[in-house]
Structure formats: structure tokens, C-alpha cells
Design an enzyme around this catalytic site. Structure first.
Site, PDB file in Angstrom:
ATOM      1  N   HIS A 229       0.820  -1.212   0.000  1.00  0.00           N
ATOM      2  CA  HIS A 229       0.000   0.000   0.000  1.00  0.00           C
ATOM      3  C   HIS A 229       0.859   1.270   0.000  1.00  0.00           C
ATOM      4  O   HIS A 229       0.358   2.353  -0.272  1.00  0.00           O
ATOM      5  CB  HIS A 229      -0.894  -0.023   1.243  1.00  0.00           C
ATOM      6  CG  HIS A 229      -2.324   0.343   1.004  1.00  0.00           C
ATOM      7  ND1 HIS A 229      -2.924   0.369  -0.232  1.00  0.00           N
ATOM      8  CD2 HIS A 229      -3.298   0.692   1.893  1.00  0.00           C
ATOM      9  CE1 HIS A 229      -4.191   0.720  -0.098  1.00  0.00           C
ATOM     10  NE2 HIS A 229      -4.440   0.932   1.187  1.00  0.00           N
TER      11      HIS A 229
ATOM     12  N   PHE B 100      -2.767   9.142   6.931  1.00  0.00           N
ATOM     13  CA  PHE B 100      -3.114   7.759   6.655  1.00  0.00           C
ATOM     14  C   PHE B 100      -3.905   7.690   5.353  1.00  0.00           C
ATOM     15  O   PHE B 100      -4.563   8.648   4.946  1.00  0.00           O
ATOM     16  CB  PHE B 100      -3.863   7.077   7.814  1.00  0.00           C
ATOM     17  CG  PHE B 100      -2.954   6.771   8.975  1.00  0.00           C
ATOM     18  CD1 PHE B 100      -2.284   5.571   9.057  1.00  0.00           C
ATOM     19  CD2 PHE B 100      -2.746   7.719   9.961  1.00  0.00           C
ATOM     20  CE1 PHE B 100      -1.423   5.293  10.113  1.00  0.00           C
ATOM     21  CE2 PHE B 100      -1.891   7.463  11.027  1.00  0.00           C
ATOM     22  CZ  PHE B 100      -1.231   6.253  11.106  1.00  0.00           C
TER      23      PHE B 100
ATOM     24  N   ASN C 219      -6.653   6.445   4.208  1.00  0.00           N
ATOM     25  CA  ASN C 219      -8.094   6.703   4.080  1.00  0.00           C
ATOM     26  C   ASN C 219      -8.476   8.169   4.230  1.00  0.00           C
ATOM     27  O   ASN C 219      -9.626   8.519   4.002  1.00  0.00           O
ATOM     28  CB  ASN C 219      -8.869   5.856   5.087  1.00  0.00           C
ATOM     29  CG  ASN C 219      -8.724   4.374   4.811  1.00  0.00           C
ATOM     30  OD1 ASN C 219      -8.097   3.958   3.845  1.00  0.00           O
ATOM     31  ND2 ASN C 219      -9.303   3.564   5.660  1.00  0.00           N
TER      32      ASN C 219
ATOM     33  N   ASN D 224      -9.312   3.237  -1.124  1.00  0.00           N
ATOM     34  CA  ASN D 224      -9.758   4.211  -0.133  1.00  0.00           C
ATOM     35  C   ASN D 224      -9.001   5.532  -0.193  1.00  0.00           C
ATOM     36  O   ASN D 224      -9.569   6.595   0.087  1.00  0.00           O
ATOM     37  CB  ASN D 224      -9.673   3.623   1.278  1.00  0.00           C
ATOM     38  CG  ASN D 224     -10.695   2.530   1.489  1.00  0.00           C
ATOM     39  OD1 ASN D 224     -11.741   2.502   0.848  1.00  0.00           O
ATOM     40  ND2 ASN D 224     -10.395   1.611   2.385  1.00  0.00           N
TER      41      ASN D 224
END
Length: 186
Positions: free
Chosen positions: A19, A64, A66, A112
Site C-alpha cells: 500500500h 493515513f 483513508n 480508499n
């Protein structure tokens, strides 16, 4: 001017996660083009410099994955950067490992980080989707993207990072199809 955004998560244990490939790309660009030292600003780590005569801002959001859009909106409002001049580097399960697909706009496809950016600045920006491939076996997608790359994959990501930086002048011109084919054919 352009804003390069690398998506990832800011914790030390996330550094080698699939990610976090967007962070890796920004780090490589920063190093290759001698952008300024990273400074904490706009809820991210910001660098600046010039590439092919264009002013470049590059950021790794610290909000982060999201909540990436929070960081991006603050920065583009402050510097008055149009969404069309934002280029986001992020992982993509639907792209073969080690390949990229650059495109303008489109859906988040369940990512996301992209959903958050869409929410805060709209969908009219460019994305460089870096292939991490699909999980093999019964691995949950959320677990897969948060796993570290294995050693062979790290070598592959280093290669794609190098190919991206070698072709960056095409990206700066926003010739997305040519950029994708050039990077993928190296």
C-alpha cells in the site's frame, strides 16, 4: 506548477507495505531530482523543486491512506494548484505487478486513498496506478495490501521507480498514454 502525491501510511512498520508504493515513488523522485528536504506541512511531508522547468511540489500525506484528501485539499488551496495539475501515485490490485497505468479521472475502483481525494478535490486529476497484482490464495485484499513486498517484489518496485523517474519529463507534459507505454516498455 504540478503536485505529485504519493499515497501510503506513515507508520514505520508500513514502510515496505504494498500500500506504500506511492511513498516509495515520491522518495525516488525526491532523490533523483534533488528536491528539497522533506518538511512537515499540510499534514504531510512536502518537498519542492523543478523538473524540466516546471515547479514541482511533492507530498506524502501523513493523514493515513483513508484520509489522504484532507492533506491534498489544504495544499492545493494554499498554493492555488488546480486539481488538473495533481498527479497521484498509488498501488493498484487490478494492474499486473511491476506495470503502471496512467490515466486522468475515473473511479476509485475501491481504493480508499483515491476515494478520499475524490471526496475533497473531485475526480479531475491524474493517477499513476502502480501494479501490485492480486493476492494469491485465500488472502483478504485488506491484509494483502498491508503486507510487505517480498525480496523479488522489492527489486521489481525499484526497477519501476527508476523507469518512472527516467520518463518523468513525459509525465510532466501530462502525456499519460505515452508515459505508460514508455515506462512499461523499459
Amino acid at each position: 506548477m504540478l503536485l505529485f502525491v504519493g499515497l501510503g501510511n506513515p507508520t514505520p512498520d508500513s514502510e515496505k507495505n504494498r500500500h506504500n508504493v506511492g511513498f516509495k515513488i515520491i522518495d525516488t523522485i525526491n532523490k533523483e531530482f534533488g528536491l528539497t528536504k522533506q518538511k512537515p506541512k499540510f499534514k504531510g511531508l512536502l518537498t519542492t523543486g523543478n523538473i524540466d522547468g516546471k515547479k514541482i511540489y511533492a507530498i506524502k500525506p501523513l493523514t493515513f491512506m483513508n484520509n489522504s484528501g484532507v492533506c491534498i485539499r489544504e495544499l492545493i488551496e494554499y498554493f492555488k494548484i488546480d486539481a488538473e495539475d495533481v498527479i497521484v501515485f498509488h498501488d493498484d490490485l487490478d494492474v499486473e505487478f511491476g506495470k503502471i497505468k496512467a490515466k486522468f479521472g475515473g473511479s476509485s475502483a475501491g481504493h480508499n486513498g483515491i476515494s478520499s481525494i475524490d471526496k475533497f478535490i473531485g475526480k479531475d486529476y491524474s493517477r499513476v496506478r502502480i501494479g501490485i497484482g492480486k493476492p494469491k490464495g485465500n488472502i483478504n485484499v485488506a491484509d494483502y495490501v498491508l503486507q510487505n513486498f517480498d525480496e523479488d517484489e522489492i527489486i521489481g518496485i525499484e526497477k519501476i521507480s527508476k523507469n518512472i523517474t527516467e520518463s518523468i519529463s513525459i509525465l510532466v507534459e501530462k502525456k499519460l498514454d505515452l508515459f505508460s507505454s514508455t515506462v512499461n516498455n523499459k
